[in-house]
Write a protein that holds these residues in place. Structure first.
Motif, PDB file in Angstrom:
ATOM      1  N   GLU A  96       0.811  -1.212   0.000  1.00 44.85           N
ATOM      2  CA  GLU A  96       0.000   0.000   0.000  1.00 44.85           C
ATOM      3  C   GLU A  96       0.850   1.271   0.000  1.00 44.85           C
ATOM      4  N   ALA A  97       2.083   1.165   0.415  1.00 40.48           N
ATOM      5  CA  ALA A  97       2.921   2.354   0.572  1.00 40.48           C
ATOM      6  C   ALA A  97       4.188   2.339  -0.273  1.00 40.48           C
ATOM      7  N   CYS A  98       4.527   1.210  -0.846  1.00 35.98           N
ATOM      8  CA  CYS A  98       5.818   1.064  -1.516  1.00 35.98           C
ATOM      9  C   CYS A  98       5.646   0.454  -2.901  1.00 35.98           C
ATOM     10  N   GLN A  99       6.637   0.666  -3.741  1.00 37.19           N
ATOM     11  CA  GLN A  99       6.663   0.024  -5.039  1.00 37.19           C
ATOM     12  C   GLN A  99       8.099  -0.188  -5.480  1.00 37.19           C
ATOM     13  N   PHE A 100       8.283  -1.207  -6.313  1.00 33.21           N
ATOM     14  CA  PHE A 100       9.565  -1.452  -6.946  1.00 33.21           C
ATOM     15  C   PHE A 100       9.465  -0.973  -8.394  1.00 33.21           C
ATOM     16  N   LEU A 101      10.463  -0.300  -8.864  1.00 35.92           N
ATOM     17  CA  LEU A 101      10.503   0.115 -10.271  1.00 35.92           C
ATOM     18  C   LEU A 101      11.778  -0.398 -10.911  1.00 35.92           C
TER      19      LEU A 101
END
Length: 197
Positions: free
Chosen positions: A192-197
């Motif tokens: 909900e708060a993080c993402q990998f790119l």
């Protein structure tokens, strides 16, 4: 696998630490507050600007100056806390850059006259330093109750009338009363708060 001493440290700083709403009748010494700052000052800030300024209100007379600015819900717990810290930031932080960032001779001049850069640098890094102060307090066995809920202009007028220093937030410090800790509220999950790119 996290070893036991590290796990205990993580509990002290994060997992077991709670925002305090009530306080035990146990004092905090000047030496503890000096030790607290002497830890917090090592947290990183951009260009080592170190704009945070801390005003430790310990006496009834000092707290009386703060009371007119507090929201009603913050009055009793602030009066009961051994210390209430005004966490502020100095818009003239760049005056210290010849000492704090000596390897760049033009460091001071890049800020002079640039109000937007001064404000964003002071606020961002002063906020970081306020967070370091909370972690340092927890590391030293103290509890914290950071607060919004105040009239910033009243605090600035009362404590920083020259106008260069501005309040960011308040933080009560002492030994928390376990019976007045609220139930822990939920936190956002990683997805909900993080993402990998």
């Amino acid at each position: 696998m996290i070893n036991e001493p590290i796990s205990v440290a993580l509990d002290t700083l994060f997992r077991g630490a709670r925002t305090q709403n009530g306080w035990l009748d146990k004092s905090v010494t000047d030496e503890q507050l000096r030790a607290l700052y002497d830890l917090a000052k090592y947290g990183p800030t951009s260009m080592n600007t170190s704009p945070a300024r801390f005003v430790f209100l310990r006496t009834p007379e000092a707290k009386a100056r703060l009371l007119p600015a507090l929201a009603p819900g913050n009055v009793d717990k602030t009066l009961a806390a051994p210390v209430c810290v005004i966490v502020a930031h100095d818009h003239r932080f760049y005056d210290h850059l010849t000492k704090l960032f000596p390897h760049r001779a033009d460091a001071r001049t890049m800020f002079e006259g640039n109000a937007d850069l001064i404000e964003s640098t002071a606020f961002r890094n002063g906020t970081l330093q306020g967070a370091y102060l909370i972690l340092a307090a927890r590391a030293l066995g103290l509890d914290c109750g950071p607060m919004s809920g105040f009239d910033a202009q009243k605090i600035n007028d009362e404590f920083f009338p020259e106008g260069d220093i501005k309040v960011n937030f308040l933080c009560n410090i002492g030994y928390g009363d376990p019976g007045k800790v609220l139930e822990r509220l939920p936190r956002l999950a990683f997805h909900e708060a993080c993402q990998f790119l």
